[in-house]
Design a protein around this motif. Structure first.
Motif, PDB file in Angstrom:
ATOM      1  N   VAL A   4      14.405  -8.123 -54.163  1.00  0.00           N
ATOM      2  CA  VAL A   4      13.988  -9.414 -53.615  1.00  0.00           C
ATOM      3  C   VAL A   4      13.099  -9.171 -52.394  1.00  0.00           C
ATOM      4  O   VAL A   4      13.460  -8.409 -51.498  1.00  0.00           O
ATOM      5  CB  VAL A   4      15.210 -10.275 -53.219  1.00  0.00           C
ATOM      6  N   TYR A   5      11.956  -9.841 -52.372  1.00  0.00           N
ATOM      7  CA  TYR A   5      11.062  -9.826 -51.218  1.00  0.00           C
ATOM      8  C   TYR A   5      11.363 -11.063 -50.369  1.00  0.00           C
ATOM      9  O   TYR A   5      11.546 -12.160 -50.891  1.00  0.00           O
ATOM     10  CB  TYR A   5       9.599  -9.866 -51.668  1.00  0.00           C
ATOM     11  N   ALA A   6      11.399 -10.875 -49.073  1.00  0.00           N
ATOM     12  CA  ALA A   6      11.563 -11.988 -48.141  1.00  0.00           C
ATOM     13  C   ALA A   6      10.807 -11.640 -46.862  1.00  0.00           C
ATOM     14  O   ALA A   6      10.404 -10.490 -46.659  1.00  0.00           O
ATOM     15  CB  ALA A   6      13.042 -12.215 -47.837  1.00  0.00           C
ATOM     16  N   SER A   7      10.629 -12.627 -46.016  1.00  0.00           N
ATOM     17  CA  SER A   7       9.982 -12.366 -44.730  1.00  0.00           C
ATOM     18  C   SER A   7      10.519 -13.315 -43.683  1.00  0.00           C
ATOM     19  O   SER A   7      11.036 -14.387 -44.000  1.00  0.00           O
ATOM     20  CB  SER A   7       8.458 -12.499 -44.844  1.00  0.00           C
ATOM     21  N   LEU A   8      10.409 -12.885 -42.453  1.00  0.00           N
ATOM     22  CA  LEU A   8      10.698 -13.726 -41.296  1.00  0.00           C
ATOM     23  C   LEU A   8       9.427 -13.774 -40.464  1.00  0.00           C
ATOM     24  O   LEU A   8       8.785 -12.744 -40.227  1.00  0.00           O
ATOM     25  CB  LEU A   8      11.839 -13.139 -40.458  1.00  0.00           C
ATOM     26  N   HIS A   9       9.069 -14.964 -40.001  1.00  0.00           N
ATOM     27  CA  HIS A   9       7.847 -15.134 -39.218  1.00  0.00           C
ATOM     28  C   HIS A   9       8.160 -15.060 -37.725  1.00  0.00           C
ATOM     29  O   HIS A   9       9.178 -15.568 -37.271  1.00  0.00           O
ATOM     30  CB  HIS A   9       7.170 -16.460 -39.576  1.00  0.00           C
ATOM     31  N   ARG A  10       7.262 -14.421 -37.009  1.00  0.00           N
ATOM     32  CA  ARG A  10       7.439 -14.245 -35.564  1.00  0.00           C
ATOM     33  C   ARG A  10       7.365 -15.586 -34.836  1.00  0.00           C
ATOM     34  O   ARG A  10       6.572 -16.449 -35.200  1.00  0.00           O
ATOM     35  CB  ARG A  10       6.338 -13.354 -34.992  1.00  0.00           C
ATOM     36  N   ARG A  11       8.160 -15.706 -33.809  1.00  0.00           N
ATOM     37  CA  ARG A  11       8.076 -16.892 -32.940  1.00  0.00           C
ATOM     38  C   ARG A  11       6.759 -16.890 -32.179  1.00  0.00           C
ATOM     39  O   ARG A  11       6.144 -17.930 -31.959  1.00  0.00           O
ATOM     40  CB  ARG A  11       9.235 -16.906 -31.946  1.00  0.00           C
ATOM     41  N   HIS A  12       6.314 -15.705 -31.749  1.00  0.00           N
ATOM     42  CA  HIS A  12       5.082 -15.571 -30.962  1.00  0.00           C
ATOM     43  C   HIS A  12       4.219 -14.497 -31.616  1.00  0.00           C
ATOM     44  O   HIS A  12       4.276 -13.327 -31.229  1.00  0.00           O
ATOM     45  CB  HIS A  12       5.423 -15.188 -29.518  1.00  0.00           C
ATOM     46  N   PRO A  13       3.387 -14.877 -32.600  1.00  0.00           N
ATOM     47  CA  PRO A  13       2.611 -13.881 -33.346  1.00  0.00           C
ATOM     48  C   PRO A  13       1.662 -13.049 -32.497  1.00  0.00           C
ATOM     49  O   PRO A  13       1.298 -11.953 -32.890  1.00  0.00           O
ATOM     50  CB  PRO A  13       1.818 -14.714 -34.354  1.00  0.00           C
ATOM     51  N   ALA A  14       1.263 -13.541 -31.352  1.00  0.00           N
ATOM     52  CA  ALA A  14       0.317 -12.788 -30.519  1.00  0.00           C
ATOM     53  C   ALA A  14       0.976 -11.595 -29.830  1.00  0.00           C
ATOM     54  O   ALA A  14       0.294 -10.665 -29.409  1.00  0.00           O
ATOM     55  CB  ALA A  14      -0.306 -13.710 -29.473  1.00  0.00           C
ATOM     56  N   ASP A  15       2.306 -11.612 -29.704  1.00  0.00           N
ATOM     57  CA  ASP A  15       2.999 -10.507 -29.049  1.00  0.00           C
ATOM     58  C   ASP A  15       3.057  -9.301 -29.980  1.00  0.00           C
ATOM     59  O   ASP A  15       3.448  -9.431 -31.142  1.00  0.00           O
ATOM     60  CB  ASP A  15       4.428 -10.909 -28.669  1.00  0.00           C
ATOM     61  N   PRO A  16       2.681  -8.133 -29.513  1.00  0.00           N
ATOM     62  CA  PRO A  16       2.742  -6.944 -30.372  1.00  0.00           C
ATOM     63  C   PRO A  16       4.196  -6.546 -30.638  1.00  0.00           C
ATOM     64  O   PRO A  16       5.087  -6.785 -29.823  1.00  0.00           O
ATOM     65  CB  PRO A  16       2.024  -5.871 -29.554  1.00  0.00           C
ATOM     66  N   ALA A  17       4.407  -5.948 -31.794  1.00  0.00           N
ATOM     67  CA  ALA A  17       5.750  -5.470 -32.139  1.00  0.00           C
ATOM     68  C   ALA A  17       6.086  -4.256 -31.290  1.00  0.00           C
ATOM     69  O   ALA A  17       5.284  -3.329 -31.178  1.00  0.00           O
ATOM     70  CB  ALA A  17       5.803  -5.106 -33.613  1.00  0.00           C
ATOM     71  N   PRO A  18       7.252  -4.255 -30.678  1.00  0.00           N
ATOM     72  CA  PRO A  18       7.636  -3.085 -29.889  1.00  0.00           C
ATOM     73  C   PRO A  18       7.916  -1.885 -30.794  1.00  0.00           C
ATOM     74  O   PRO A  18       8.268  -2.055 -31.963  1.00  0.00           O
ATOM     75  CB  PRO A  18       8.905  -3.534 -29.165  1.00  0.00           C
ATOM     76  N   PRO A  19       7.749  -0.679 -30.276  1.00  0.00           N
ATOM     77  CA  PRO A  19       8.044   0.511 -31.084  1.00  0.00           C
ATOM     78  C   PRO A  19       9.505   0.476 -31.555  1.00  0.00           C
ATOM     79  O   PRO A  19      10.394   0.060 -30.829  1.00  0.00           O
ATOM     80  CB  PRO A  19       7.818   1.676 -30.115  1.00  0.00           C
ATOM     81  N   GLY A  20       9.719   0.883 -32.777  1.00  0.00           N
ATOM     82  CA  GLY A  20      11.071   0.952 -33.309  1.00  0.00           C
ATOM     83  C   GLY A  20      11.613  -0.362 -33.835  1.00  0.00           C
ATOM     84  O   GLY A  20      12.786  -0.443 -34.202  1.00  0.00           O
ATOM     85  N   GLU A  21      10.782  -1.394 -33.893  1.00  0.00           N
ATOM     86  CA  GLU A  21      11.283  -2.700 -34.336  1.00  0.00           C
ATOM     87  C   GLU A  21      11.754  -2.678 -35.792  1.00  0.00           C
ATOM     88  O   GLU A  21      12.755  -3.303 -36.126  1.00  0.00           O
ATOM     89  CB  GLU A  21      10.221  -3.782 -34.146  1.00  0.00           C
TER      90      GLU A  21
END
Length: 107
Positions: A4-21
């Motif tokens: 199953v494919y699923a996704s969660l959308h970021r609350r603040h898309p402009a913020d870069p993902a921190p390392p190790g997320e």
């Protein structure tokens, strides 16, 4: 095996993902998985606006209409993880409403 494919959308898309997320998201999913979820393997891909999840589950008997219940099990796991995890709750919007037999899509 059900996949199953699923996704969660970021609350603040402009913020870069921190390392190790990606590892953190996987850890949250495994921490909240229950035996009846049937989770066997999970992979995560972090994108600018969302996290994509590919979940591999043990196949269970279909419902009375013959539809797979895997999307419902995945939704339950993701929703439970989102509610319980400060990390997911802080960084991602809640998952879309639970899939139904007529519309099993997630994400």
């Amino acid at each position: 095996m059900d996949i199953v494919y699923a996704s969660l959308h970021r609350r603040h898309p402009a913020d870069p993902a921190p390392p190790g997320e990606a590892a953190e998201v996987l850890g949250v999913l495994w921490a909240h998985a229950r035996p009846d979820d049937g989770l066997q393997h999970a992979s995560v891909r972090i994108l600018d606006d969302r996290v994509d999840l590919l979940l591999y589950l043990l196949t269970r008997a279909p419902d009375t209409a013959g539809a797979s219940l895997a999307p419902c099990r995945v939704h339950g796991l993701i929703a439970r993880s989102h509610r319980a995890s400060p990390l997911l709750h802080r960084r991602y919007l809640p998952p879309a409403p639970a899939p139904t037999a007529g519309n099993p899509a997630l994400g």
